[in-house]
Motif scaffolding. Structure first.
Motif, PDB file in Angstrom:
ATOM      1  N   ASP A 162      42.123  57.380  36.479  1.00  0.00           N
ATOM      2  CA  ASP A 162      42.730  57.430  35.155  1.00  0.00           C
ATOM      3  C   ASP A 162      44.093  56.737  35.081  1.00  0.00           C
ATOM      4  OD1 ASP A 162      42.643  57.982  32.482  1.00  0.00           O
ATOM      5  OD2 ASP A 162      43.327  60.053  32.654  1.00  0.00           O
ATOM      6  N   THR A 163      44.210  55.580  35.719  1.00  0.00           N
ATOM      7  CA  THR A 163      45.419  54.761  35.564  1.00  0.00           C
ATOM      8  C   THR A 163      44.998  53.325  35.236  1.00  0.00           C
ATOM      9  OG1 THR A 163      45.437  54.132  37.883  1.00  0.00           O
ATOM     10  CG2 THR A 163      46.734  56.066  37.288  1.00  0.00           C
ATOM     11  N   ILE A 164      45.933  52.565  34.680  1.00  0.00           N
ATOM     12  CA  ILE A 164      45.616  51.170  34.362  1.00  0.00           C
ATOM     13  C   ILE A 164      45.453  50.358  35.649  1.00  0.00           C
ATOM     14  CG2 ILE A 164      46.493  49.087  33.232  1.00  0.00           C
ATOM     15  CD1 ILE A 164      47.649  50.809  31.080  1.00  0.00           C
ATOM     16  N   VAL A 165      46.257  50.689  36.657  1.00  0.00           N
ATOM     17  CA  VAL A 165      46.156  49.981  37.936  1.00  0.00           C
ATOM     18  C   VAL A 165      44.739  50.124  38.507  1.00  0.00           C
ATOM     19  CG1 VAL A 165      47.007  49.874  40.305  1.00  0.00           C
ATOM     20  CG2 VAL A 165      48.589  50.254  38.422  1.00  0.00           C
ATOM     21  N   ALA A 166      44.155  51.307  38.346  1.00  0.00           N
ATOM     22  CA  ALA A 166      42.817  51.538  38.882  1.00  0.00           C
ATOM     23  C   ALA A 166      41.801  50.606  38.246  1.00  0.00           C
ATOM     24  CB  ALA A 166      42.404  52.990  38.646  1.00  0.00           C
ATOM     25  N   ILE A 167      41.990  50.275  36.970  1.00  0.00           N
ATOM     26  CA  ILE A 167      41.039  49.372  36.311  1.00  0.00           C
ATOM     27  C   ILE A 167      41.144  47.981  36.927  1.00  0.00           C
ATOM     28  CG2 ILE A 167      40.268  48.445  34.095  1.00  0.00           C
ATOM     29  CD1 ILE A 167      41.783  50.646  32.709  1.00  0.00           C
ATOM     30  N   GLY A 168      42.377  47.575  37.239  1.00  0.00           N
ATOM     31  CA  GLY A 168      42.593  46.197  37.675  1.00  0.00           C
ATOM     32  C   GLY A 168      42.428  45.973  39.167  1.00  0.00           C
ATOM     33  N   LEU A 169      42.773  46.982  39.951  1.00  0.00           N
ATOM     34  CA  LEU A 169      42.856  46.811  41.402  1.00  0.00           C
ATOM     35  C   LEU A 169      41.656  46.104  42.042  1.00  0.00           C
ATOM     36  CD1 LEU A 169      44.609  47.300  43.842  1.00  0.00           C
ATOM     37  CD2 LEU A 169      43.729  49.617  43.991  1.00  0.00           C
ATOM     38  N   PRO A 170      40.424  46.502  41.754  1.00  0.00           N
ATOM     39  CA  PRO A 170      39.307  45.840  42.426  1.00  0.00           C
ATOM     40  C   PRO A 170      39.194  44.350  42.089  1.00  0.00           C
ATOM     41  CG  PRO A 170      38.585  47.874  41.402  1.00  0.00           C
ATOM     42  CD  PRO A 170      39.963  47.618  40.920  1.00  0.00           C
ATOM     43  N   TYR A 171      39.863  43.925  41.024  1.00  0.00           N
ATOM     44  CA  TYR A 171      39.727  42.537  40.607  1.00  0.00           C
ATOM     45  C   TYR A 171      40.915  41.674  41.018  1.00  0.00           C
ATOM     46  CZ  TYR A 171      36.009  44.691  38.051  1.00  0.00           C
ATOM     47  OH  TYR A 171      34.886  45.399  37.748  1.00  0.00           O
TER      48      TYR A 171
END
Lengths: 292, 269, 437
Positions: free
Chosen positions: B131-140
């Protein structure tokens, strides 16, 4: 001198380290897990797990639906990749020769990429809707009775159009970028030599575009095989009677909707295997001809 | 070509162009008319902004816009920096294991998206980032695609430029900054566009990994309007679609100015 | 009333004695748009009604996406306390014994007042185990009904207030409508699988699967290929050729609503929950309502539901279960239920909520809104009509669509299509059985 060599040996890995770490954690590790999962039979929540060896794989090969799906995937992927590449190359060449209206065309050609794939699918679904769509209405005038919810061929045409439409913008961009990189002096020289536009394309433009074309070939193959599932989902849902059920959509249906994790993992592994083999072939036999 | 030929070619060209923009035209039509006109193309139908206000009220779009902009900016900047470094290594440095490393990076493109969800969820949870914005981006943050593209571009840059810069005493970063980045700019621009639209429109992963308004991107807001038991409201979906992709379309317009301009310059030189 | 009162007294006293720390629970759901707003209003009303607990709803996409999200989260030990799961996921949830906390158990453990008899049997029957224990909390349930275009009926010389009752009448009415030019087609339908096979079978009291449609255990097998179903599918194929019936596409049948809204088809069968959408879209004609048609020689039984229920997941801290139980008590109270039912068009889940809606005059003001309840409660459910429970049912629905498309395309007869779907479905059911044994 010695120090410089030492530094040079470490340097590449320093440059690559962040990439490799992220790739390993977020892509290779899950892929390895899927490989393991493909030998298991497991309920959705992971409460009961049994090792079943190659059973998930043999079950797939015995399933005539799966074998059919391979054929469907071939037709779909080759059509999308070939159409998307050739049309966008033509368009990029056309824009490259334009001076005044290049900007308008670029905008016009690139906008579909701003639309989410699922929405793109919805829009085409609407345009080809047998009751309210514009396209079936126009086709009726030409004497063609359009109903993609029952006609497998029409359904395939619809998903090919929608998937190609989305990808043309993308290829177009990279072709234009590639064309830009061709030094003007070379083109002028060729023009002075008296080469016609067609000859110039084959002898000058195409070889110089080869790195871009090769890149796009690989990317389009991957696109057609992997990234087209939102389009299928929004237009035909793999139907009618599995006429547009490509492999990646089947993975989604079996794994995501059906929660049959073992089988869907086995399908993923096969699919990844196919793409990897294709890419290796592309690198082995095509990249060799590319001059950088 | 005779005159009629050119004329016919033009007409055909325009027909194709029309087919090309038809989906957009349809989306605009449906968004600006009352729902009962979504299937009825009556030119006298009154225009309305009601669909937009209805869509705007149904989800905290302002917050979603902010989140999305943060997200795509974060992803793109990290990608550009990391991928330029890596692509340079692949294009210009010789080292043992290079081909294997490149193959590993490329394999990233070939992983079926469906298998990533559960494992990456576990990883993100282990990192305490659910539930963080970083989590959405990190894998990419690593993009096999960008590395491949930039490698292709960098390989076409004449080595003489390299050597000239080195003779002048450029450091590695200096070389990258002065030679590779400027010459790779069209490719980077194109990649930037692709990356931004991809992550602007990415849906499934952000949906799964986030729960709250403070972290969710626009696509999640958009999906609120998808088919429900009470039927699909096309006018509403189209209004929401236009609303959420409008900034992206505007960005495209600005971008293509840049893009075409650098292209014209290249032509004049 | 006394119960709510005593509850609020209880809530008041505990809030005075207990620490201020609020227990927050996550509620993952799949309700978008206006329904989502109404769901959030329910949560907000609950949060305002007491101070001890807080329910935080979170939209997780479509039903399938919500379920996958919950499963991914469960495997990462980050699951929500409550998740909304659609009816076809029931088999999967029930089989996941270690992952779910049955509602009857939850209510007992938390000491919440709970009377399973107050719920409508046709609704909770779907979510009850063979011993009669409720496993999940019904939330949004609906059943397919018939909508028809009153203006077209009148134009065709039919009585605008008499919908067809039997399939024979559907055919006769449709022919009259088409011959008179009042509309191009007789009828269309959403959900071939749910409406024209599952509900068709229940409505005609025909089995869908062995072992009480799967309620009796994982060893169940589909047997929906009986003569009654074959007759209906054969007719649908014939009617489609004659133009009486127009196919609305797979799944929910997204092509079907436009056919009705644009007055191309005069009759339309779909979920009772689409009522609001139908009324909103039918600007130029008046909508009539009727029960699903039945064949004249078979008396109608009762229809079955669709929609979703709320499941409680294991592995959360103890306090969260107290919160979930307390929230469920609030949710099933007549006032909350009646409001939800009236606001959304979903069925009321308790007798009390239905009675309350009646006494509020809701059905007089909204003609047609009670057709679904009457149809669903027409007779006491038999083992053929209390619902269905099969594993991998989402995929089986896909198979139903595929076989139906093969039938319409003329490549298979109705009997062959049904036989094939039974065969293919049973393969999936066996796989599910081995994975969950």
């Amino acid at each position: 001198m010695k120090r410089a060599i030492f530094r040079n040996q470490l340097l590449p890995w320093l440059l690559l380290a962040p990439q490799l770490v992220v790739t390993f954690i977020f892509f290779l590790w899950p892929a390895a897990q899927a490989g393991w999962q493909s030998f298991l039979r497991e309920d959705a929540f992971g409460l009961k797990t049994t090792f079943v060896g190659f059973q998930n794989y043999t079950a797939l090969l015995d399933d005539s639906q799966y074998v059919d799906s391979i054929g469907v995937t071939l037709v779909f992927s080759i059509s999308v990749a070939v159409l998307a590449l050739s049309i966008s190359l033509l368009l990029a060449l056309a824009v490259d020769r334009m001076l005044t209206s290049a900007r308008t065309y670029t905008t016009l050609l690139v906008w579909p990429y701003a639309v989410a794939p699922a929405i793109a699918g919805l829009l085409w679904w609407f345009i080809f809707n047998p009751t309210i769509g514009l396209a079936p209405y126009a086709l009726e005038v030409l004497g063609i009775d359009w109903d993609h919810s029952l006609d497998g061929t029409q359904s395939m045409i619809l998903v090919i159009i929608a998937a190609t439409w989305k990808q043309i913008s993308y290829n177009f961009l990279f072709f234009v970028a590639g064309l830009q990189a061709i030094p003007a002096s070379l083109r002028e020289a060729a023009a002075i030599d008296g080469a016609g536009p067609v000859r110039r394309f084959w002898t000058l433009t195409l070889p110089l575009l080869a790195p871009t074309t090769f890149f796009l070939l690989v990317v389009n193959t991957v696109y057609a095989l992997f990234d087209t599932f939102p389009v299928i989902d929004a237009t035909t849902e793999g139907g009618p009677a599995q006429a547009t059920n490509i492999l990646v959509y089947k993975v989604y249906v079996d794994g995501f909707l059906g929660l049959n994790l073992g089988s869907s993992a086995a399908q993923s592994v096969i699919l990844m295997g196919v793409v990897i083999v294709l890419t290796v072939i592309q690198f082995r036999y095509i990249e060799r001809r590319v001059e950088y | 070509m005779t005159r009629t030929d050119t004329f016919l070619a033009r007409v055909a060209g325009w027909m194709l162009a029309l087919l090309w923009v038809l989906p957009l035209l349809y989306a605009i039509w449906a968004a600006f008319h009352a729902p009962e006109f979504e299937a009825k193309f009556d030119l006298t139908a009154p225009l309305t902004l009601h669909n937009f206000s209805r869509a705007w009220e149904q989800a905290p779009f302002a917050r979603y816009f902010l989140n999305t902009i943060l997200l795509v900016t974060m992803i793109l900047s990290v990608q550009l920096v990391l991928c330029t470094l890596a692509a340079f290594a692949f294009a210009r440095l010789e080292f043992p294991g290079k081909n294997a490393a490149f193959a590993l990076v490329l394999v990233q493109l070939m992983v079926t998206p469906d298998i990533l969800l559960v494992e990456n969820y576990k990883t993100i949870r282990a990192l305490g980032l659910v539930d963080t914005i970083v989590a959405i981006g990190l894998p990419y943050f690593a993009s096999g695609f960008a590395i491949f593209l930039l490698r292709q571009t960098f390989m076409t840059i004449p080595r003489e430029l390299d050597e000239a810069a080195r003779v002048e005493g450029c450091t590695l970063l200096g070389l990258l900054w002065r030679v590779y980045v400027p010459l790779g700019k069209p490719a980077m621009l194109a990649f930037g566009l692709v990356s931004v639209s991809h992550h602007w429109n990415n849906f499934l992963w952000p949906l799964i990994i986030t729960n709250s308004v403070e972290t969710r991107p626009l696509t999640v807001g958009l999906s609120l309007f998808s088919t429900t038991d009470s039927g699909t409201d096309w006018a509403l979906i189209m209004a929401a679609t236009l609303m959420t992709s409008a900034p992206l379309l505007l960005g495209f317009l600005l971008f293509q100015r840049q893009f075409v301009q650098s292209f014209m310059r290249a032509g004049i030189k | 009333m006394i119960r709510t009162l005593s509850l609020s007294v209880l809530a008041l006293s505990t809030s005075m004695t207990a620490a201020v720390a609020q227990t927050e629970i996550q509620w993952w759901h799949a309700m978008g748009g206006e329904l989502g707003q109404k769901l959030e209003a329910v949560a907000a009303a609950y949060n305002a009604s007491q101070t001890e607990y807080k329910v935080t709803p979170s939209f997780k996409g479509t039903y399938a996406e919500t379920m996958t999200a919950a499963i991914a989260a469960f495997r990462a030990k980050e699951q929500p306390a409550i998740v909304q799961v659609f009816e076809v996921g029931t088999g999967t949830m029930m089989a996941a014994k270690g992952a779910i906390y049955p509602v009857h158990q939850l209510m007992k453990d938390a000491g919440e007042p709970f009377d399973p008899k107050g719920f409508l049997p046709a609704v909770v029957g779907y979510y009850t185990d063979p011993e009669g224990n409720m496993l999940s909390m019904p939330f949004n349930s609906s059943t397919p009904i018939m909508y028809y275009n009153k203006n077209v009926f009148e134009k065709a010389g039919l009585d605008r207030n008499t919908p067809p009752k039997t399939w024979e009448e559907v055919e006769a009415f449709s022919k009259k409508i088409m011959e008179s030019g009042a509309a191009k087609c007789g009828f269309t339908t959403g959900w071939i699988s749910w409406a024209q096979l599952e509900n068709f079978s229940a409505w005609h009291n025909q089995p869908i699967g062995t072992l009480e449609n799967g309620f009796g255990g994982l060893a169940t097998e589909l047997n929906v290929n009986g003569p009654v179903q074959a007759r209906h599918w054969e007719n649908l194929a014939r009617w489609q050729k004659e133009g009486i019936f127009q196919y609305g596409g797979p799944g929910g049948g997204s092509d079907a609503p436009p056919k009705f809204y644009t007055q191309e088809c005069a009759i339309y069968m779909n979920s009772s929950a689409s009522r609001a959408g139908v009324v909103a879209n039918a600007k130029e004609f008046e909508v009539g309502y009727g029960m699903l048609p039945h064949y004249a020689d078979i008396a109608p039984q009762n229809s079955i539901i669709g929609g979703a229920t709320l499941w409680v997941m294991t592995g959360r801290p103890e306090a969260e279960y107290k919160a979930a139980a307390n929230f469920f008590t609030f949710l099933s109270s007549p006032e909350v239920q009646a409001k939800w039912h009236q606001d959304t068009g979903y069925l009321p889940i308790t007798q009390a909520a239905w009675d309350l809606s009646k006494s509020q005059g809701y059905y007089e003001k909204n003609p047609g809104a009670d057709v679904s309840i009457k149809q669903m409660t027409l007779n006491a459910p038999t083992e053929n009509s209390k619902g269905l429970r099969f594993g991998s049912y989402v995929q089986i629905r896909g198979i139903i669509d595929e076989e139906f498309q093969a039938l319409l395309a003329g490549t298979k007869t109705a009997q062959v299509a049904l036989d094939d779907l039974v065969k293919r479905g049973n393969v999936l059911i066996r796989e599910f059985e081995t994975a969950n044994k």
